[in-house]
Write a protein that holds these residues in place. Structure first.
Motif, short mmCIF file in Angstrom:
data_model
loop_
_atom_site.label_atom_id
_atom_site.label_comp_id
_atom_site.label_asym_id
_atom_site.label_seq_id
_atom_site.Cartn_x
_atom_site.Cartn_y
_atom_site.Cartn_z
N PHE A 141 0.85 -1.36 0.03
CA PHE A 141 -0.09 -0.06 0.20
C PHE A 141 0.88 1.12 -0.02
N ILE A 142 0.35 2.39 -0.52
CA ILE A 142 1.13 3.53 -0.60
C ILE A 142 0.08 4.56 -0.22
N ASN A 143 0.39 5.34 0.81
CA ASN A 143 -0.30 6.47 1.23
C ASN A 143 0.28 7.45 0.56
N VAL A 144 -0.50 8.39 -0.31
CA VAL A 144 -0.02 9.56 -1.04
C VAL A 144 -0.57 10.77 -0.12
N CYS A 145 0.11 11.51 0.53
CA CYS A 145 -0.58 12.60 1.46
C CYS A 145 0.03 14.13 0.77
N THR A 178 1.67 -2.64 8.80
CA THR A 178 0.41 -2.08 9.27
C THR A 178 -0.52 -3.29 8.96
N LYS A 179 -1.74 -3.01 9.33
CA LYS A 179 -3.13 -4.23 9.13
C LYS A 179 -3.82 -3.54 7.96
N ASP A 180 -4.54 -4.67 7.03
CA ASP A 180 -5.49 -4.04 6.14
C ASP A 180 -6.87 -4.31 6.77
N LYS A 181 -7.88 -4.05 6.05
CA LYS A 181 -9.17 -4.16 6.49
C LYS A 181 -9.60 -5.69 6.88
N SER A 182 -9.01 -6.52 6.35
CA SER A 182 -9.08 -8.00 6.89
C SER A 182 -8.30 -8.49 8.20
N ASN A 183 -7.66 -7.37 8.61
CA ASN A 183 -6.54 -7.55 9.76
C ASN A 183 -5.44 -8.37 9.57
N ASN A 184 -4.93 -8.25 7.94
CA ASN A 184 -3.70 -9.32 7.81
C ASN A 184 -2.73 -8.17 7.84
N SER A 185 -1.23 -8.73 7.93
CA SER A 185 -0.18 -7.74 7.82
C SER A 185 0.07 -7.53 6.48
N VAL A 186 0.25 -6.07 6.22
CA VAL A 186 0.67 -5.64 4.93
C VAL A 186 1.77 -4.47 4.94
N ASP A 187 2.58 -4.38 4.05
CA ASP A 187 3.41 -3.18 4.02
C ASP A 187 2.77 -1.91 3.19
#
Length: 298
Positions: A20-24, A64-73
């Motif tokens: 995932f990429i948060n563009v702020c 961090t955690k995604d909406k399914s509570n899985n660990s993701v980068d």
């Protein structure tokens, strides 16, 4: 100060793991020089070096955690709000920006992502917690000095920064990732994946003048809940389905025909079942029929 913008979901090339990429948005980061789509297309097609730069601040990848509570980068990327608006409005600038993100992640953290599989999540502005970005004065000076036609405001800002450096000095490590547009040529020499990224940008140039085909979107209901999305596209210029590319995302329908100049890109307020989507192109009436099941809302 910084504010959220968009959240991009992509996948790593070797493992297909989510990335995932948060563009702020951050006012502290200077905007690139204000150029048009035509000027950007000229830069991408030219072999000559260019001074055009896209300032951005990139955080270290973290878990961090995604909406399914899985660990993701996830990694955060901060850009100027004015450039953020341009990325939102222009397909060409958006694809150009995605390719730069891919190159930066590869160069800085050895993370390779699939640009062609990247989607912007409609109902989520960020994932996890945003990190704070700080910018050096020298980084801002470098960007302003690259402007071919700086405004009076830019010149005033540059003078202020020169004065601040003379008083305070400062030797902090660079926090702004500035990528020269000409460096896109490096994409061709790295991996097949990044080669494809470069091709996608050039394809986006040809799509800049494309048109939206006639279409109809309908929702099939079952017990007052949407069960399936029905889409019809009238493509009179297309001869066969080989000229059509259809990409169904988690909440996005993307149809392209490079050869015939069609482009349809729309987000929907449903979770689409990508694996069960089906499509058929009728050569006689030039109609593409698409059926996409929708996940039930719990």
């Amino acid at each position: 100060m910084q504010s959220h913008g968009i959240c991009i979901k992509s996948f790593k090339t070797n493992t297909d793991e989510k990335f995932f990429i948060n563009v702020c948005q951050s006012e502290e980061i200077p905007p690139p020089e204000d150029i048009t789509e035509e000027q950007l297309a000229d830069i991408l097609q030219s072999e000559a070096p260019s001074s055009f730069r896209i300032p951005m601040s990139i955080s270290d990848p973290r878990i961090t955690k995604d909406k399914s509570n899985n660990s993701v980068d996830v990694s955060d990327i901060a850009i100027n709000p004015k450039f953020f608006v341009k990325v939102q409005k222009s397909l060409l600038f958006k694809d150009f920006f995605l390719a730069l993100i891919a190159e930066a992640l590869n160069d800085k953290y050895n993370v390779q992502i699939k640009v062609e599989k990247s989607i912007i999540l409609q109902n989520r502005k960020f994932i996890g917690t945003l990190v704070q970005h700080r910018v050096r004065n020298n980084d801002v000076k470098t960007v302003i000095n690259s402007y071919k036609q700086p405004s009076e405001e830019d010149k005033k800002k540059l003078a202020q920064l020169e004065g601040a450096n003379a008083i305070g000095g400062g030797k902090k490590a660079p926090l702004v990732q500035e990528i020269n547009a000409n460096e896109l040529n490096v994409l061709k020499q790295k991996s097949e994946e990044i080669k494809q990224n470069s091709t996608n940008i050039k394809q986006a140039i040809s799509l800049a003048g494309s048109s939206v085909p006639e279409f109809k979107l309908r929702a099939k209901l079952c017990e007052e809940e949407v069960e399936e999305i029905h889409a019809e596209f009238y493509l009179p210029k297309c001869i066969s389905s080989n000229e059509i590319t259809l990409d169904i995302g988690e909440d996005r329908i993307l149809l392209e025909s490079m050869k015939r100049g069609y482009m349809f890109d729309k987000f929907v307020n449903y979770r689409l079942n990508q694996e069960r989507a089906r499509a058929i192109f009728d050569k006689t009436n030039k109609m593409l029929q698409v059926r996409i099941p929708v996940y039930p809302v719990h």
